[in-house]
Design an enzyme around this catalytic site. Structure first.
Site, PDB file in Angstrom:
ATOM      1  N   SER A 179       0.845  -1.191   0.000  1.00 53.01           N
ATOM      2  CA  SER A 179       0.000   0.000   0.000  1.00 53.01           C
ATOM      3  C   SER A 179       0.890   1.256   0.000  1.00 53.01           C
ATOM      4  O   SER A 179       1.694   1.433  -0.908  1.00 53.01           O
ATOM      5  CB  SER A 179      -0.975  -0.035   1.172  1.00 53.01           C
ATOM      6  N   GLU A 307      -9.356  -5.490  -4.258  1.00 54.44           N
ATOM      7  CA  GLU A 307      -8.675  -4.458  -3.482  1.00 54.44           C
ATOM      8  C   GLU A 307      -9.653  -3.549  -2.729  1.00 54.44           C
ATOM      9  O   GLU A 307      -9.466  -3.241  -1.553  1.00 54.44           O
ATOM     10  CB  GLU A 307      -7.791  -3.597  -4.401  1.00 54.44           C
ATOM     11  N   HIS A 403      -7.763  -5.865   0.089  1.00 53.99           N
ATOM     12  CA  HIS A 403      -6.560  -5.092   0.374  1.00 53.99           C
ATOM     13  C   HIS A 403      -5.982  -5.508   1.729  1.00 53.99           C
ATOM     14  O   HIS A 403      -6.722  -5.688   2.705  1.00 53.99           O
ATOM     15  CB  HIS A 403      -6.908  -3.605   0.387  1.00 53.99           C
TER      16      HIS A 403
END
Length: 514
Positions: A179, A307, A403
């Protein structure tokens, strides 16, 4: 004489602790505390010390923003940790972990990042704290931009100077991040100051979040106005860091109301991100690599299948997205030109919910990751692409392959608090096997440059991707429809949507009516 393990760094002697078959040092400063006259400035090298410095506790984190913000006492925000399999060894491969957190939160002390498994695989693992949120990424007059990136470079310089004292090889350094950590790595690839400080990279879920100077300046002005100060380093240095972080959290909560002036930024939930300032970061990493102005390297890069699902669940919006939401997502985040029509054509039977998820997953993480793999390959590097398709079993599977699911898998920290939230208290053997595959891939790549699957090539038929799941396979890139929609479109910097609207908002705020 102390029986505890010691290492001599260029700055002085540090003493750590043995944890089973590894040796751990925590909270080693790599730069001076960025407070007082050093606040909002580039990191300053640490002074040396006499005697032995205890390195047994994690360093404090910078005041953070957002719903996951952590807090701790102390202002020694620029520290790192080292986990080594053998303090007396030499030439071991090194992995430097840069945590994520949307550039506003996160800490190297998170149990999800426990490096025990990777150290057992023969790696010296370094994890770092760096400035985030207002301290690290708000653009201010009288201060360098992207101070968080400058901190990361300072930490990598510390690694080059000192990692041999912990058994590591300074010429075998791999940086890894997820990330915002992956976005940091992408930026480091494009920064001249970082060249030569690492040799391979692992980037999971690369975000496409970079701001133009105009937008960054407007955000800084809005934040400074909340505390009654000018948007410059001198004025904001008089504001308590924790108050400034809290005001940044409040500004983030107000983002949807600023869509007319701040455009795409208003929809992503965080008010600050790195800026293309022209000095620290002169252009996007995708353009720098594709244009030959940055050097390609050996790179693992990839993303999860779903995600955006984590964020829709966190916002309480899962199952509630409407056609208006889909239209907004397409208008703001599809590629310019016919991007919105291309999505409708490529996903003709998609519900509004499915369109929202596809567009946000693509724009925020999947396509920036894919485009980085492509740009790195074009720059002469070798890219190994993956997609995680494993569904998180917790909460009845509603999170999908969301995610951050890959992080506890790669670290082998399924029993951490975050791991338990995703996989339950007793993950089955099939989950453990996926974790082992990812962790072994990281270890092999850090050691040899080969994660165990073929590299991605641009030619049709060779665009291979490791699809990680209960039964992993190597196959053509699974998000082919999205890849075609985004062909020729790098992630565009976030910019002011309407400069006139931004100016009106600034005047209204100054007049006390906004």
């Amino acid at each position: 004489m102390s029986e505890q393990p010691r290492a001599r760094t260029a700055e002085g002697l540090v003493e750590g602790r043995r944890h089973g078959d590894r040796t751990v040092f925590r909270g080693i400063p790599y730069a001076q505390p960025p407070v007082g006259p050093l606040r909002f400035q580039a990191p300053v090298p640490m002074d040396g010390w006499s005697g032995t410095r205890q390195a047994v506790e994690f360093g404090p984190v910078v005041p953070q923003a957002g719903p996951t913000a952590e807090s701790s006492a102390g202002d020694d925000w620029l520290t790192l940790n080292v986990s080594t399999p053998a303090i007396g060894a030499a030439g071991l491969p090194v992995l430097v972990w840069i945590h994520g957190g949307a550039y506003i939160a996160g800490a190297s002390s998170d149990p999800m990042y426990d490096p025990a498994g990777l150290t057992s695989a023969g790696l010296v693992v370094v994890s770092i704290n760096y400035r985030m949120a207002a301290e690290g990424f708000v653009q201010l007059d009288g201060a360098p931009a992207n101070r968080g990136f400058l901190d990361q470079i300072a930490a990598l310089e510390w690694v080059r100077r000192n990692i041999a004292a912990f058994g590591g090889d300074p010429d075998r350094v791999t940086v890894a991040g997820q990330s915002a950590g992956a976005g940091s790595i992408a930026a480091l690839l494009a920064m001249r100051q970082a060249r030569g400080l690492f040799h391979r990279a692992i980037a999971h879920s690369v975000p496409g979040l970079l701001a133009t100077p105009a937008l960054a300046k407007d955000v800084a002005a809005a934040l400074a106005d909340r505390v009654g100060a000018a948007p410059d380093a001198e004025a904001l240095s008089r504001i308590d860091p924790r108050r400034l972080a809290d005001e940044l959290t409040a500004l983030g909560a107000e983002l949807p109301g600023r869509r007319r002036s701040w455009g795409r930024l208003s929809q992503i939930g965080v008010a600050v991100c790195p800026v293309l300032d022209g000095v620290v970061l002169t252009e996007t990493p995708w353009r720098a690599l594709a244009g030959g102005r940055a050097e390609g390297i050996e790179l693992i890069v990839g993303h999860t299948r779903d995600e955006f699902r984590l964020f829709s669940v966190m916002m309480g919006r899962l199952g509630t997205f409407t056609e208006d939401d889909a239209r907004l997502a397409l208008d703001l985040f599809a590629p310019e030109g016919d991007g919105a029509d291309a999505y409708r054509a490529a996903y003709p039977h998609a519900t509004p919910e499915e369109l929202v998820e596809a567009v946000y997953s693509d724009a925020l993480f999947r396509m920036p990751s894919l485009r980085l793999a492509q740009a790195n390959q074009a720059a002469g590097g070798t890219s190994f692409l993956f997609e995680l398709q494993l569904t998180a079993p917790a909460a009845g599977g509603i999170l999908g392959a969301c995610h951050s699911l890959d992080v506890p898998l790669a670290f082998g920290t399924l029993d951490s608090p975050s791991g338990r939230q995703l996989f339950g208290d007793q993950p089955g053997p099939e989950i453990v096997a996926v974790s082992r595959e990812l962790q072994q891939g990281w270890a092999r790549f850090t050691t040899s440059g080969d994660p165990g699957w073929p590299a991605y090539e641009p030619e049709p038929g060779r665009q291979l991707t490791r699809v990680v799941d209960i039964a992993s396979v190597t196959s053509p890139y699974p998000e082919a429809r999205s890849r075609e929609i985004w062909a020729g479109h790098d992630p565009a910097p976030l910019d002011l949507a309407d400069p006139a609207a931004a100016a009106d908002a600034a005047v209204a705020t100054a007049a006390g009516i906004g």
